[in-house]
Design a protein around this motif. Structure first.
Motif, PDB file in Angstrom:
ATOM      1  N   SER A  37      -0.146  -7.682   6.608  1.00 25.70           N
ATOM      2  CA  SER A  37      -0.053  -6.297   6.122  1.00 25.70           C
ATOM      3  C   SER A  37       1.240  -5.623   6.586  1.00 25.70           C
ATOM      4  O   SER A  37       1.962  -4.999   5.796  1.00 25.70           O
ATOM      5  N   ASP A  48      -3.737   2.592  -2.288  1.00 27.07           N
ATOM      6  CA  ASP A  48      -3.360   3.376  -1.105  1.00 27.07           C
ATOM      7  C   ASP A  48      -3.257   2.585   0.199  1.00 27.07           C
ATOM      8  O   ASP A  48      -2.345   2.811   0.986  1.00 27.07           O
ATOM      9  N   ALA A  49      -4.237   1.736   0.492  1.00 29.12           N
ATOM     10  CA  ALA A  49      -4.378   1.211   1.857  1.00 29.12           C
ATOM     11  C   ALA A  49      -4.977  -0.186   1.865  1.00 29.12           C
ATOM     12  O   ALA A  49      -5.865  -0.493   1.058  1.00 29.12           O
ATOM     13  N   HIS A  50      -4.512  -1.014   2.772  1.00 29.51           N
ATOM     14  CA  HIS A  50      -5.213  -2.264   3.043  1.00 29.51           C
ATOM     15  C   HIS A  50      -6.518  -1.944   3.750  1.00 29.51           C
ATOM     16  O   HIS A  50      -6.554  -1.049   4.613  1.00 29.51           O
ATOM     17  N   VAL A  51      -7.568  -2.681   3.403  1.00 31.98           N
ATOM     18  CA  VAL A  51      -8.852  -2.497   4.071  1.00 31.98           C
ATOM     19  C   VAL A  51      -9.354  -3.865   4.546  1.00 31.98           C
ATOM     20  O   VAL A  51      -9.648  -4.734   3.733  1.00 31.98           O
ATOM     21  N   VAL A  52      -9.382  -4.029   5.869  1.00 33.17           N
ATOM     22  CA  VAL A  52      -9.863  -5.254   6.491  1.00 33.17           C
ATOM     23  C   VAL A  52     -11.265  -4.953   7.022  1.00 33.17           C
ATOM     24  O   VAL A  52     -11.458  -3.944   7.714  1.00 33.17           O
ATOM     25  N   ARG A  53     -12.232  -5.798   6.676  1.00 32.79           N
ATOM     26  CA  ARG A  53     -13.600  -5.546   7.124  1.00 32.79           C
ATOM     27  C   ARG A  53     -14.258  -6.833   7.613  1.00 32.79           C
ATOM     28  O   ARG A  53     -14.117  -7.894   6.997  1.00 32.79           O
ATOM     29  N   ASN A  54     -14.982  -6.717   8.707  1.00 33.84           N
ATOM     30  CA  ASN A  54     -15.765  -7.848   9.209  1.00 33.84           C
ATOM     31  C   ASN A  54     -16.963  -7.277   9.969  1.00 33.84           C
ATOM     32  O   ASN A  54     -17.103  -6.050  10.083  1.00 33.84           O
ATOM     33  N   VAL A  63      -0.739   2.118   5.236  1.00 35.15           N
ATOM     34  CA  VAL A  63      -1.764   2.109   6.284  1.00 35.15           C
ATOM     35  C   VAL A  63      -2.749   0.959   6.047  1.00 35.15           C
ATOM     36  O   VAL A  63      -3.005   0.583   4.904  1.00 35.15           O
ATOM     37  N   SER A 110      -4.627 -10.893   9.295  1.00 33.86           N
ATOM     38  CA  SER A 110      -4.507  -9.999   8.137  1.00 33.86           C
ATOM     39  C   SER A 110      -3.544  -8.847   8.420  1.00 33.86           C
ATOM     40  O   SER A 110      -2.721  -8.487   7.570  1.00 33.86           O
ATOM     41  N   VAL A 131      -5.818   1.956  11.481  1.00 37.68           N
ATOM     42  CA  VAL A 131      -6.925   2.834  11.859  1.00 37.68           C
ATOM     43  C   VAL A 131      -8.164   1.958  12.055  1.00 37.68           C
ATOM     44  O   VAL A 131      -8.629   1.311  11.114  1.00 37.68           O
ATOM     45  N   ILE A 160      -6.664  -0.210   7.292  1.00 38.34           N
ATOM     46  CA  ILE A 160      -7.906   0.213   7.946  1.00 38.34           C
ATOM     47  C   ILE A 160      -8.660  -1.041   8.386  1.00 38.34           C
ATOM     48  O   ILE A 160      -8.751  -2.002   7.627  1.00 38.34           O
ATOM     49  N   ALA A 183     -13.204   4.069   0.869  1.00 35.99           N
ATOM     50  CA  ALA A 183     -12.451   4.840  -0.129  1.00 35.99           C
ATOM     51  C   ALA A 183     -13.000   6.269  -0.244  1.00 35.99           C
ATOM     52  O   ALA A 183     -12.257   7.249  -0.143  1.00 35.99           O
ATOM     53  N   PRO A 211       0.821  -1.224   0.000  1.00 37.77           N
ATOM     54  CA  PRO A 211       0.000   0.000   0.000  1.00 37.77           C
ATOM     55  C   PRO A 211       0.854   1.274   0.000  1.00 37.77           C
ATOM     56  O   PRO A 211       1.742   1.424   0.836  1.00 37.77           O
TER      57      PRO A 211
END
Lengths: 164, 164
Positions: free
Chosen positions: B75, B53-59, B31, B71, B85, B33, B44, B27
């Motif tokens: 990263s 730009d950024a890794h985005v981890v979501r659950n 960063v 994850s 963040v 998120i 985004a 990234p």
């Protein structure tokens, strides 16, 4: 400016023209996407999602981990989604290391064993999508009425390619 | 048209004007998120992220689950991010049920016990952010050099509010 300060600045602009404050909690398009955390994937732009449309679950690899299944059960049972779309992608970091590699690195750096962590790397992209679909279908809490399909996102072309 | 067919159609348009095929895997903004799968959150747009730009981890909940930590280790250790963040949000589904509620629903529907699944619901939004930051800081594989901060995203205003 730190990256967090940059986010706050960008968010001020977003909030200033925000007009979607009345969206309901359940996803309007009744779909959950399971994909990788990779920075090059923007699910909203790549799939045409607006705020409120879809649950988006992301982790390293877009794997059907226990935690992804936790999220999908909540999505389906409490928030009414009926479709899952699994998307892995070309040039994925998960293709570049083994559990042994990463465990050894962590042992060296932190002097603590990570042997009980499965980092879920894979060697074959299409196979990993098929495996994750099978894992979801085999969950006792994801019924056959949920439609599940799999794709590979090509980070070089921006294209979504079906996995059969 | 099914939602999957709609995604493929939208993706054709995205790919037709795609010009970001040469982005590197790590990234650009170093960063990651961690946020909720909630359909109303578009990380985004809300944070000003471009592809790459950024890794985005979501659950479900944006929780610091074992899988989120898996994850984030990948990263940080393999792809060079140094900032995390954590973003939870107002009107979160995780505030609306208990483990007991959901386990009972699953038992009734699938005749299988889900007693070994912690769905990670919470009752206090700010407290859940603080807990998840503490969980990340306590991981033996997330060193003190990683900057971690927490926010609440207000789904009604689009605003990001710091949690201290």
């Amino acid at each position: 400016m730190t990256v967090v300060q940059e986010f706050l600045k960008a968010n001020e602009n977003y909030a200033a023209s925000f007009h979607k404050g009345d969206l309901p909690m359940p996803p309007a398009r009744k779909v959950a996407i399971l994909t990788c955390m990779d920075a090059r994937i923007d699910p909203a732009r790549a799939l045409g999602l607006e705020e409120g449309d879809a649950h988006v679950v992301r982790n390293a690899g877009g794997r059907a981990s226990d935690d992804a299944i936790r999220s999908l059960i909540i999505s389906e049972q409490l928030l009414g989604t009926g479709t899952v779309v699994v998307i892995h992608h070309t040039d994925c970091g998960m293709l570049t290391f083994s559990n042994e590699d990463l465990r050894q690195k962590l042992q060296g750096e932190f002097h603590t064993s990570a042997d009980d962590i499965d980092f879920l790397p894979f060697k074959d992209l299409e196979q990993s999508v098929r495996e994750d679909i099978a894992t979801l279908k085999n969950s006792p809490f994801i019924p056959d009425t949920i439609s599940i399909s799999g794709f590979i996102y090509d980070v070089h072309s921006g294209k979504l390619l079906p996995v059969s």
